[in-house]
Design a protein around this motif. Structure first.
Motif, mmCIF file in Angstrom:
data_model
loop_
_atom_site.group_PDB
_atom_site.id
_atom_site.type_symbol
_atom_site.label_atom_id
_atom_site.label_comp_id
_atom_site.label_asym_id
_atom_site.label_seq_id
_atom_site.Cartn_x
_atom_site.Cartn_y
_atom_site.Cartn_z
ATOM 1 N N UNK A 2 0.824 -1.210 0.000
ATOM 2 C CA UNK A 2 0.000 0.000 0.000
ATOM 3 C C UNK A 2 0.856 1.257 0.000
ATOM 4 N N UNK A 3 0.398 2.233 -0.717
ATOM 5 C CA UNK A 3 1.142 3.488 -0.743
ATOM 6 C C UNK A 3 0.582 4.434 0.314
ATOM 7 N N UNK A 4 1.411 5.290 0.813
ATOM 8 C CA UNK A 4 1.012 6.265 1.820
ATOM 9 C C UNK A 4 0.543 7.526 1.111
ATOM 10 N N UNK A 5 -0.690 7.979 1.412
ATOM 11 C CA UNK A 5 -1.176 9.190 0.740
ATOM 12 C C UNK A 5 -0.452 10.434 1.259
ATOM 13 N N UNK A 6 -0.402 11.473 0.434
ATOM 14 C CA UNK A 6 0.219 12.726 0.877
ATOM 15 C C UNK A 6 -0.546 13.318 2.068
ATOM 16 N N UNK A 7 0.119 14.168 2.804
ATOM 17 C CA UNK A 7 -0.461 14.794 3.991
ATOM 18 C C UNK A 7 -1.753 15.528 3.672
ATOM 19 N N UNK A 8 -1.813 16.227 2.528
ATOM 20 C CA UNK A 8 -3.015 16.997 2.211
ATOM 21 C C UNK A 8 -4.220 16.079 1.986
ATOM 22 N N UNK A 9 -3.984 14.869 1.482
ATOM 23 C CA UNK A 9 -5.075 13.911 1.294
ATOM 24 C C UNK A 9 -5.598 13.466 2.656
ATOM 25 N N UNK A 10 -4.696 13.183 3.569
ATOM 26 C CA UNK A 10 -5.101 12.805 4.927
ATOM 27 C C UNK A 10 -5.922 13.917 5.573
ATOM 28 N N UNK A 11 -5.500 15.156 5.374
ATOM 29 C CA UNK A 11 -6.216 16.298 5.950
ATOM 30 C C UNK A 11 -7.623 16.418 5.354
ATOM 31 N N UNK A 12 -7.745 16.236 4.058
ATOM 32 C CA UNK A 12 -9.063 16.306 3.411
ATOM 33 C C UNK A 12 -9.980 15.195 3.916
ATOM 34 N N UNK A 13 -9.434 14.010 4.147
ATOM 35 C CA UNK A 13 -10.242 12.915 4.693
ATOM 36 C C UNK A 13 -10.737 13.270 6.093
#
Length: 82
Positions: A2-13
């Motif tokens: 699995x790839x780790x999503x960028x920080x901004x994606x985590x924030x949007x989630x």
């Protein structure tokens, strides 16, 4: 792997999860109550609200319908052409 999503994606989630939680609480629903209304598993709702998973499009549609809110409002989309 699995790839780790960028920080901004985590924030949007997390922002999406907070919007769903806020709408759910405004409707005086527990996670279990929303799960029953939407047919989305309670554990899935828990992970979505915590920002720990990428929700499926269909699940978001069911959640919006169960909460009685427009899909675009739930996911934080601005109207097109605006």
């Amino acid at each position: 792997m699995p790839r780790t999503p960028p920080t901004w994606v985590k924030q949007k989630r997390k922002e999406l999860g907070a919007r769903i939680r806020g709408r759910r609480l405004h409707a005086n629903l527990t996670q279990e109550g929303l799960a029953e209304r939407s047919t989305v598993d309670r554990r899935t709702l828990q992970r979505i609200e915590a920002g720990d998973s990428d929700p499926r499009y269909g699940d978001l549609l069911l959640i919006a319908e169960a909460l009685g809110v427009p899909f675009a409002d739930l996911v934080g989309c601005a109207p097109a052409g605006g």
